[in-house]
Design a protein around this motif. Structure first.
Motif, PDB file in Angstrom:
ATOM      1  N   UNK A   1       0.759  -1.308   0.041  1.00 47.57           N
ATOM      2  CA  UNK A   1      -0.036   0.080  -0.091  1.00 47.57           C
ATOM      3  C   UNK A   1       0.848   1.115  -0.007  1.00 47.57           C
ATOM      4  N   UNK A   2       1.951   1.405   0.637  1.00 44.69           N
ATOM      5  CA  UNK A   2       2.859   2.619   0.955  1.00 44.69           C
ATOM      6  C   UNK A   2       3.521   2.631  -0.441  1.00 44.69           C
TER       7      UNK A   2
ATOM      8  N   UNK B   1       6.071   8.440   7.350  1.00 45.89           N
ATOM      9  CA  UNK B   1       5.145   7.157   7.285  1.00 45.89           C
ATOM     10  C   UNK B   1       4.755   6.950   8.730  1.00 45.89           C
ATOM     11  N   UNK B   2       3.433   6.862   9.330  1.00 43.35           N
ATOM     12  CA  UNK B   2       2.980   6.363  10.587  1.00 43.35           C
ATOM     13  C   UNK B   2       2.158   5.158  10.338  1.00 43.35           C
ATOM     14  N   UNK B   3       2.768   4.016  10.981  1.00 43.60           N
ATOM     15  CA  UNK B   3       2.279   2.566  10.654  1.00 43.60           C
ATOM     16  C   UNK B   3       1.848   2.102  12.230  1.00 43.60           C
ATOM     17  N   UNK B   4       0.420   1.953  12.275  1.00 41.71           N
ATOM     18  CA  UNK B   4      -0.041   1.431  13.705  1.00 41.71           C
ATOM     19  C   UNK B   4      -0.541  -0.290  13.532  1.00 41.71           C
ATOM     20  N   UNK B   5       0.455  -0.838  14.218  1.00 37.51           N
ATOM     21  CA  UNK B   5       0.325  -2.219  14.390  1.00 37.51           C
ATOM     22  C   UNK B   5      -0.075  -2.566  15.906  1.00 37.51           C
TER      23      UNK B   5
ATOM     24  N   UNK C   1       2.042  13.225   5.105  1.00 36.20           N
ATOM     25  CA  UNK C   1       2.315  11.884   5.843  1.00 36.20           C
ATOM     26  C   UNK C   1       1.370  10.955   4.970  1.00 36.20           C
ATOM     27  N   UNK C   2       1.805   9.447   5.248  1.00 36.85           N
ATOM     28  CA  UNK C   2       0.910   8.390   4.877  1.00 36.85           C
ATOM     29  C   UNK C   2       0.666   7.713   6.139  1.00 36.85           C
TER      30      UNK C   2
END
Length: 325
Positions: A115-116, A191-195, A212-213
């Protein structure tokens, strides 16, 4: 029937190959019926079990059973445990038992990176990861396969988890550090990735900066959420599958708040891969990718691992007789 353990599964799944395999899977050739969801209660503990089947035109059929018990973290256990069984879709013959935990973690991080690749700025270099579990630990390597990431920030609700993950990433040669100020970290990140398995909003829309992504791969049920509704207001929103708007607490809360409407969702990973919709159109855009996961991802990677393992020459068993020459 092959029994492919954790070590063999990990060795087969380099992220360049993972992302290429997932890109091909989202191009078509898979049948994915709805997942079965069961809520499990035993004493004072609760969890969720998902049964996720899929089959492909290439001749594979697989079923993943994944159990999600968020309270496990209190006991020092992972919150997710999975098993994966691969069959022939032409005969039903069992082919392999593949490590389900590894497949789940690699396909989730790989889909986030896929996706990124369409949605993050080409020059994105600072990555913030929320979470410190199995999937969060793979996100940096996945994102580094598609973007020039050279700085990694780790935040976790339990600071010791962030410190431990940052150290593991440093040991792998990555520039990583734990952070405690989540707002400041979000404002700095490309990029902010929430896991996470959070049921309360963590990232707030007012913190997101132009360009921002925002990558949301943790929550998968209506009661789970990692963002507040403002994260979706006026931004470019994409999902992994058409199932996401019916499952994701983040999206459902935004619908309820009026900051998101169904027509605002620009497309799925299927659409992005096929070129039916455009990804990021300008550097100043804020993009959001919400994923709830798909059984086609699990099947694609399980089949990839199986083919890699089946192609290896078989070593003689210890004590077995060999022909004399």
């Amino acid at each position: 029937m092959l029994n492919i353990d954790t070590d063999a599964t990990h060795k087969a799944l380099a992220f360049d190959a993972v992302i290429a395999t997932l890109r091909a899977a989202f191009a078509g050739g898979y049948t994915v019926p709805p997942r079965h969801v069961h809520n499990i209660t035993a004493g004072d503990r609760q969890g969720t079990s998902l049964i996720m089947p899929a089959w492909s035109e290439a001749g594979y059929y697989g079923v993943k059973v994944i159990n999600i018990f968020p309270e496990n973290t209190r006991d020092g256990l992972p919150g997710l445990h999975a098993s994966y069984t691969l069959y022939s879709s032409r005969t039903g013959v069992p082919l392999a038992q593949v490590d389900g935990d590894a497949v789940t973690a690699f396909r989730t991080a790989g889909a986030a990176a896929l996706g990124a690749d369409y949605l993050a700025r080409r020059d994105a270099r600072r990555l913030l990861v929320l979470g410190s579990g199995r999937i969060a630990g793979l996100v940096p390597a996945a994102m580094r396969a598609v973007r020039p990431i050279d700085e990694i920030l780790i935040w976790n609700v339990r600071p010791q988890g962030a410190e431990a993950l940052a150290q593991r990433l440093q040991d792998q040669g990555m520039a990583a550090r734990a952070v405690s100020d989540l707002e400041a970290a979000v404002r700095q990140a490309d990029i902010v990735s929430c896991a996470t398995l959070s049921t309360e909003p963590l990232v707030r829309g007012e913190w997101l900066q132009p360009g921002t992504h925002l990558d949301l791969i943790g929550s998968f049920k209506p009661e789970m959420k990692e963002t507040d509704p403002a994260c979706f207001a006026g931004n470019a929103i994409y999902v992994d599958t058409e199932e996401a708007p019916t499952k994701s607490g983040d999206l459902l809360e935004a619908f309820k708040a009026g900051t998101l409407r169904m027509p605002d969702i620009r497309g799925t990973l299927f659409d992005l891969v096929a070129g039916r919709v455009a990804g990021r159109s300008e550097d100043g855009q804020i993009t959001v990718f919400k994923a709830v996961g798909s059984a086609l991802e699990d099947l694609a990677l399980a089949a990839f691992v199986y083919e890699a393992q089946a192609a290896k020459p078989k070593r003689p068993r210890r004590g077995a007789r060999t022909a004399k020459t």
